[in-house]
Scaffold this motif. Structure first.
Motif, PDB file in Angstrom:
ATOM      1  N   ALA A 184      82.285 -30.696 -56.327  1.00  0.00           N
ATOM      2  CA  ALA A 184      81.161 -29.884 -55.853  1.00  0.00           C
ATOM      3  C   ALA A 184      81.151 -29.820 -54.324  1.00  0.00           C
ATOM      4  O   ALA A 184      80.918 -28.748 -53.747  1.00  0.00           O
ATOM      5  CB  ALA A 184      79.839 -30.442 -56.370  1.00  0.00           C
TER       6      ALA A 184
ATOM      7  N   ASP B  91      83.736 -27.351 -53.347  1.00  0.00           N
ATOM      8  CA  ASP B  91      83.292 -25.985 -53.619  1.00  0.00           C
ATOM      9  C   ASP B  91      82.286 -25.507 -52.576  1.00  0.00           C
ATOM     10  O   ASP B  91      82.282 -24.337 -52.198  1.00  0.00           O
ATOM     11  CB  ASP B  91      82.674 -25.874 -55.012  1.00  0.00           C
ATOM     12  CG  ASP B  91      83.710 -25.809 -56.112  1.00  0.00           C
ATOM     13  OD1 ASP B  91      84.909 -26.035 -55.833  1.00  0.00           O
ATOM     14  OD2 ASP B  91      83.330 -25.545 -57.267  1.00  0.00           O
TER      15      ASP B  91
ATOM     16  N   SER C 134      75.288 -27.999 -66.430  1.00  0.00           N
ATOM     17  CA  SER C 134      76.381 -27.151 -65.961  1.00  0.00           C
ATOM     18  C   SER C 134      76.837 -27.554 -64.561  1.00  0.00           C
ATOM     19  O   SER C 134      76.062 -28.060 -63.750  1.00  0.00           O
ATOM     20  CB  SER C 134      75.951 -25.685 -65.958  1.00  0.00           C
ATOM     21  OG  SER C 134      75.092 -25.426 -64.872  1.00  0.00           O
ATOM     22  N   PHE C 135      78.094 -27.282 -64.274  1.00  0.00           N
ATOM     23  CA  PHE C 135      78.641 -27.550 -62.950  1.00  0.00           C
ATOM     24  C   PHE C 135      77.940 -26.694 -61.901  1.00  0.00           C
ATOM     25  O   PHE C 135      77.652 -27.160 -60.802  1.00  0.00           O
ATOM     26  CB  PHE C 135      80.154 -27.284 -62.945  1.00  0.00           C
ATOM     27  CG  PHE C 135      80.781 -27.553 -61.604  1.00  0.00           C
ATOM     28  CD1 PHE C 135      80.916 -28.849 -61.132  1.00  0.00           C
ATOM     29  CD2 PHE C 135      81.223 -26.508 -60.816  1.00  0.00           C
ATOM     30  CE1 PHE C 135      81.476 -29.096 -59.886  1.00  0.00           C
ATOM     31  CE2 PHE C 135      81.783 -26.748 -59.574  1.00  0.00           C
ATOM     32  CZ  PHE C 135      81.922 -28.044 -59.106  1.00  0.00           C
ATOM     33  N   SER C 136      77.647 -25.459 -62.239  1.00  0.00           N
ATOM     34  CA  SER C 136      76.965 -24.555 -61.321  1.00  0.00           C
ATOM     35  C   SER C 136      75.606 -25.122 -60.908  1.00  0.00           C
ATOM     36  O   SER C 136      75.244 -25.094 -59.725  1.00  0.00           O
ATOM     37  CB  SER C 136      76.796 -23.187 -61.976  1.00  0.00           C
ATOM     38  OG  SER C 136      76.055 -22.339 -61.151  1.00  0.00           O
ATOM     39  N   ASP C 137      74.838 -25.636 -61.881  1.00  0.00           N
ATOM     40  CA  ASP C 137      73.552 -26.258 -61.556  1.00  0.00           C
ATOM     41  C   ASP C 137      73.749 -27.449 -60.630  1.00  0.00           C
ATOM     42  O   ASP C 137      72.993 -27.642 -59.679  1.00  0.00           O
ATOM     43  CB  ASP C 137      72.835 -26.727 -62.827  1.00  0.00           C
ATOM     44  CG  ASP C 137      72.266 -25.592 -63.643  1.00  0.00           C
ATOM     45  OD1 ASP C 137      72.179 -24.459 -63.122  1.00  0.00           O
ATOM     46  OD2 ASP C 137      71.925 -25.836 -64.820  1.00  0.00           O
TER      47      ASP C 137
ATOM     48  N   VAL D 155      76.181 -27.989 -58.479  1.00  0.00           N
ATOM     49  CA  VAL D 155      76.536 -27.518 -57.138  1.00  0.00           C
ATOM     50  C   VAL D 155      75.282 -27.073 -56.389  1.00  0.00           C
ATOM     51  O   VAL D 155      75.090 -27.415 -55.215  1.00  0.00           O
ATOM     52  CB  VAL D 155      77.573 -26.370 -57.203  1.00  0.00           C
ATOM     53  CG1 VAL D 155      77.719 -25.684 -55.854  1.00  0.00           C
ATOM     54  CG2 VAL D 155      78.916 -26.905 -57.679  1.00  0.00           C
ATOM     55  N   HIS D 156      74.397 -26.336 -57.056  1.00  0.00           N
ATOM     56  CA  HIS D 156      73.168 -25.874 -56.407  1.00  0.00           C
ATOM     57  C   HIS D 156      72.269 -27.039 -56.009  1.00  0.00           C
ATOM     58  O   HIS D 156      71.683 -27.042 -54.921  1.00  0.00           O
ATOM     59  CB  HIS D 156      72.419 -24.887 -57.306  1.00  0.00           C
ATOM     60  CG  HIS D 156      73.088 -23.555 -57.362  1.00  0.00           C
ATOM     61  ND1 HIS D 156      73.786 -23.130 -58.459  1.00  0.00           N
ATOM     62  CD2 HIS D 156      73.193 -22.573 -56.440  1.00  0.00           C
ATOM     63  CE1 HIS D 156      74.284 -21.937 -58.210  1.00  0.00           C
ATOM     64  NE2 HIS D 156      73.939 -21.572 -57.011  1.00  0.00           N
TER      65      HIS D 156
END
Length: 167
Positions: free
Chosen positions: A27, A30, A123-126, A128-129
């Motif tokens: 993360a 990213d 989720s990975f997206s969550d 990262v945020h």
């Protein structure tokens, strides 16, 4: 001449699960973060790292602590209690990440003085945020976040002849 306080360029990641450590590192990559995690695999190691940072003097404490709640030897709640009881680390931002969403655990963390409590996202997206929000708030990465948002806006609204943005 005004002397600015020295600020470290790292945060303390206290996590015993290698997969979770890899997730944080991925993360950070990213996000494009320049702040480095100092990794401790359990609470005892984290407390020793903080004691050493205090002994080295101003500017050596991490910017914040990203703390797992459940670990061997010394758990996150014990680490949090020790951090808050030491005047040298008492004001250090501590963000507890836990797979537990039990009200008792959340209340216990806040009663011990946690800065923020986050349930580990699915989720990975969550993830990262959430990590980006933590870095902006406590990691000093306002410019990194602004750059990332600017890039997202440019990518979405300013299309060039080949699909990428052109400014």
């Amino acid at each position: 001449m005004i002397e600015l306080p020295r600020v470290s360029s790292h945060f303390l990641l206290v996590e015993d699960d290698p997969d979770q450590i890899a997730l944080v590192i991925r993360a950070l990559d990213d996000i494009g973060s320049r702040i480095e995690p100092l990794i401790c695999h359990d609470g005892a190691e984290a407390l020793e790292s903080l004691r050493a940072a205090v002994a080295r003097g101003p500017g050596h404490l991490p910017r914040f602590v990203l703390l797992d709640a459940t670990m061997p030897r010394v758990d996150g709640f014990q680490v949090l209690r020790k951090i808050r009881s030491d005047p040298a680390t008492g004001d250090l931002p501590v963000v507890m990440f836990s797979s537990s969403t039990l009200v008792e655990d959340v209340e216990r963390a806040y009663n011990l003085g946690v800065t923020a409590y986050c349930a580990k996202p699915i989720s990975f997206s969550d993830f990262v945020h959430i990590l980006l929000a933590v870095l902006v708030r406590w990691g000093g990465h306002v410019m990194d976040a602004v750059h990332q948002m600017e890039h997202a806006v440019l990518e979405r609204y300013f299309k060039g002849p080949h699909g990428s943005f052109a400014v």
